[in-house]
Design a protein around this motif. Sequence first.
Motif, PDB file in Angstrom:
ATOM      1  N   LYS A 135       0.884  -1.159   0.000  1.00 22.44           N
ATOM      2  CA  LYS A 135       0.000   0.000   0.000  1.00 22.44           C
ATOM      3  C   LYS A 135       0.919   1.206   0.000  1.00 22.44           C
ATOM      4  O   LYS A 135       1.804   1.327   0.851  1.00 22.44           O
ATOM      5  CB  LYS A 135      -0.927   0.005   1.199  1.00 22.44           C
ATOM      6  CG  LYS A 135      -1.916  -1.131   1.090  1.00 22.44           C
ATOM      7  CD  LYS A 135      -3.158  -0.917   1.853  1.00 22.44           C
ATOM      8  CE  LYS A 135      -4.062  -2.095   1.524  1.00 22.44           C
ATOM      9  NZ  LYS A 135      -5.018  -2.394   2.478  1.00 22.44           N
ATOM     10  N   ALA A 136       0.719   2.058  -0.985  1.00 20.65           N
ATOM     11  CA  ALA A 136       1.581   3.228  -1.144  1.00 20.65           C
ATOM     12  C   ALA A 136       0.769   4.488  -0.878  1.00 20.65           C
ATOM     13  O   ALA A 136      -0.356   4.630  -1.366  1.00 20.65           O
ATOM     14  CB  ALA A 136       2.171   3.256  -2.553  1.00 20.65           C
ATOM     15  N   ILE A 182       5.847   3.779   0.974  1.00 16.54           N
ATOM     16  CA  ILE A 182       5.209   2.488   1.218  1.00 16.54           C
ATOM     17  C   ILE A 182       4.789   2.452   2.688  1.00 16.54           C
ATOM     18  O   ILE A 182       5.626   2.648   3.575  1.00 16.54           O
ATOM     19  CB  ILE A 182       6.166   1.318   0.901  1.00 16.54           C
ATOM     20  CG1 ILE A 182       6.662   1.397  -0.543  1.00 16.54           C
ATOM     21  CG2 ILE A 182       5.498  -0.021   1.185  1.00 16.54           C
ATOM     22  CD1 ILE A 182       5.594   1.313  -1.599  1.00 16.54           C
ATOM     23  N   ILE A 183       3.504   2.184   2.935  1.00 18.08           N
ATOM     24  CA  ILE A 183       3.039   2.145   4.326  1.00 18.08           C
ATOM     25  C   ILE A 183       2.763   0.728   4.807  1.00 18.08           C
ATOM     26  O   ILE A 183       2.656   0.499   5.998  1.00 18.08           O
ATOM     27  CB  ILE A 183       1.819   3.066   4.541  1.00 18.08           C
ATOM     28  CG1 ILE A 183       0.678   2.748   3.594  1.00 18.08           C
ATOM     29  CG2 ILE A 183       2.230   4.521   4.430  1.00 18.08           C
ATOM     30  CD1 ILE A 183      -0.578   3.563   3.832  1.00 18.08           C
ATOM     31  N   SER A 184       2.634  -0.220   3.884  1.00 12.78           N
ATOM     32  CA  SER A 184       2.580  -1.631   4.268  1.00 12.78           C
ATOM     33  C   SER A 184       3.098  -2.451   3.099  1.00 12.78           C
ATOM     34  O   SER A 184       2.929  -2.062   1.939  1.00 12.78           O
ATOM     35  CB  SER A 184       1.173  -2.061   4.678  1.00 12.78           C
ATOM     36  OG  SER A 184       0.329  -2.168   3.559  1.00 12.78           O
ATOM     37  N   TYR A 185       3.737  -3.583   3.417  1.00 14.51           N
ATOM     38  CA  TYR A 185       4.336  -4.392   2.356  1.00 14.51           C
ATOM     39  C   TYR A 185       4.447  -5.836   2.798  1.00 14.51           C
ATOM     40  O   TYR A 185       4.760  -6.125   3.956  1.00 14.51           O
ATOM     41  CB  TYR A 185       5.734  -3.861   2.006  1.00 14.51           C
ATOM     42  CG  TYR A 185       6.402  -4.693   0.938  1.00 14.51           C
ATOM     43  CD1 TYR A 185       6.054  -4.548  -0.393  1.00 14.51           C
ATOM     44  CD2 TYR A 185       7.339  -5.656   1.269  1.00 14.51           C
ATOM     45  CE1 TYR A 185       6.636  -5.333  -1.370  1.00 14.51           C
ATOM     46  CE2 TYR A 185       7.931  -6.444   0.294  1.00 14.51           C
ATOM     47  CZ  TYR A 185       7.563  -6.278  -1.021  1.00 14.51           C
ATOM     48  OH  TYR A 185       8.132  -7.062  -1.995  1.00 14.51           O
ATOM     49  N   ALA A 206      -3.430   0.460  -3.442  1.00 19.36           N
ATOM     50  CA  ALA A 206      -2.985  -0.903  -3.195  1.00 19.36           C
ATOM     51  C   ALA A 206      -2.372  -1.438  -4.483  1.00 19.36           C
ATOM     52  O   ALA A 206      -2.936  -1.273  -5.564  1.00 19.36           O
ATOM     53  CB  ALA A 206      -4.155  -1.776  -2.757  1.00 19.36           C
ATOM     54  N   VAL A 207      -1.218  -2.063  -4.366  1.00 22.59           N
ATOM     55  CA  VAL A 207      -0.490  -2.573  -5.525  1.00 22.59           C
ATOM     56  C   VAL A 207      -0.162  -4.044  -5.287  1.00 22.59           C
ATOM     57  O   VAL A 207       0.376  -4.395  -4.234  1.00 22.59           O
ATOM     58  CB  VAL A 207       0.827  -1.792  -5.747  1.00 22.59           C
ATOM     59  CG1 VAL A 207       1.566  -2.307  -6.967  1.00 22.59           C
ATOM     60  CG2 VAL A 207       0.553  -0.302  -5.858  1.00 22.59           C
ATOM     61  N   THR A 208      -0.495  -4.891  -6.253  1.00 20.69           N
ATOM     62  CA  THR A 208      -0.120  -6.298  -6.206  1.00 20.69           C
ATOM     63  C   THR A 208       0.685  -6.607  -7.451  1.00 20.69           C
ATOM     64  O   THR A 208       0.240  -6.315  -8.564  1.00 20.69           O
ATOM     65  CB  THR A 208      -1.365  -7.213  -6.144  1.00 20.69           C
ATOM     66  OG1 THR A 208      -2.129  -6.876  -4.992  1.00 20.69           O
ATOM     67  CG2 THR A 208      -0.967  -8.677  -6.086  1.00 20.69           C
TER      68      THR A 208
END
Length: 172
Positions: free
Chosen positions: A98-99, A114-117, A154-156
């Motif tokens: 999540k950026a 980036i706040i979660s990875y 959100a990026v996948t």
Amino acid sequence: MRFITIYLDAPKLATLTSTGKFALPVARNDHLWLDMGSLDEALAALAKCSDDLVKSLGIPLAELDAVAVTAEPVGTIDLSPRRFPPELNGQYWEARSKALFEIDALGKVAGCRIISYSGPEALRGSACEQPFRMRFKPARSETDAPVRSWAVLAVTSTPCVGRPTRSGEMTC
């Protein structure tokens, strides 16, 4: 980060609150329980929690509150990794992040974090490698003036079936 928005008209709210306590689903197996005797306290606690979270991300609350119309992406958004580390060749992997994007009053990306990875460590910052080519219609205030804003995307990413070029970029 999770935002929960609930739209209730008066009859629905009356039905929910008639029992004194009620639960709102916030995930598949997770509920937020509310007691109508302390609804004002619960709403104040939720607002403080939300404010604390926003502050922890470095977003000024006053500026966030000034946004009446959120920024909208213009064109396509491609945040896939530009270079794939050789150690990931031939492996299946999935990178989820999540950026948080800072968008200036002109609609340009002014920052990305980036706040979660989760995923291979070699791709941790890949969602923020090329975001400065993205454009947004700027957020607007109540007076229709363009204002700075923030967006979480959100990026996948998963491996593609393409081949790397000499520069390391993928052909897919």
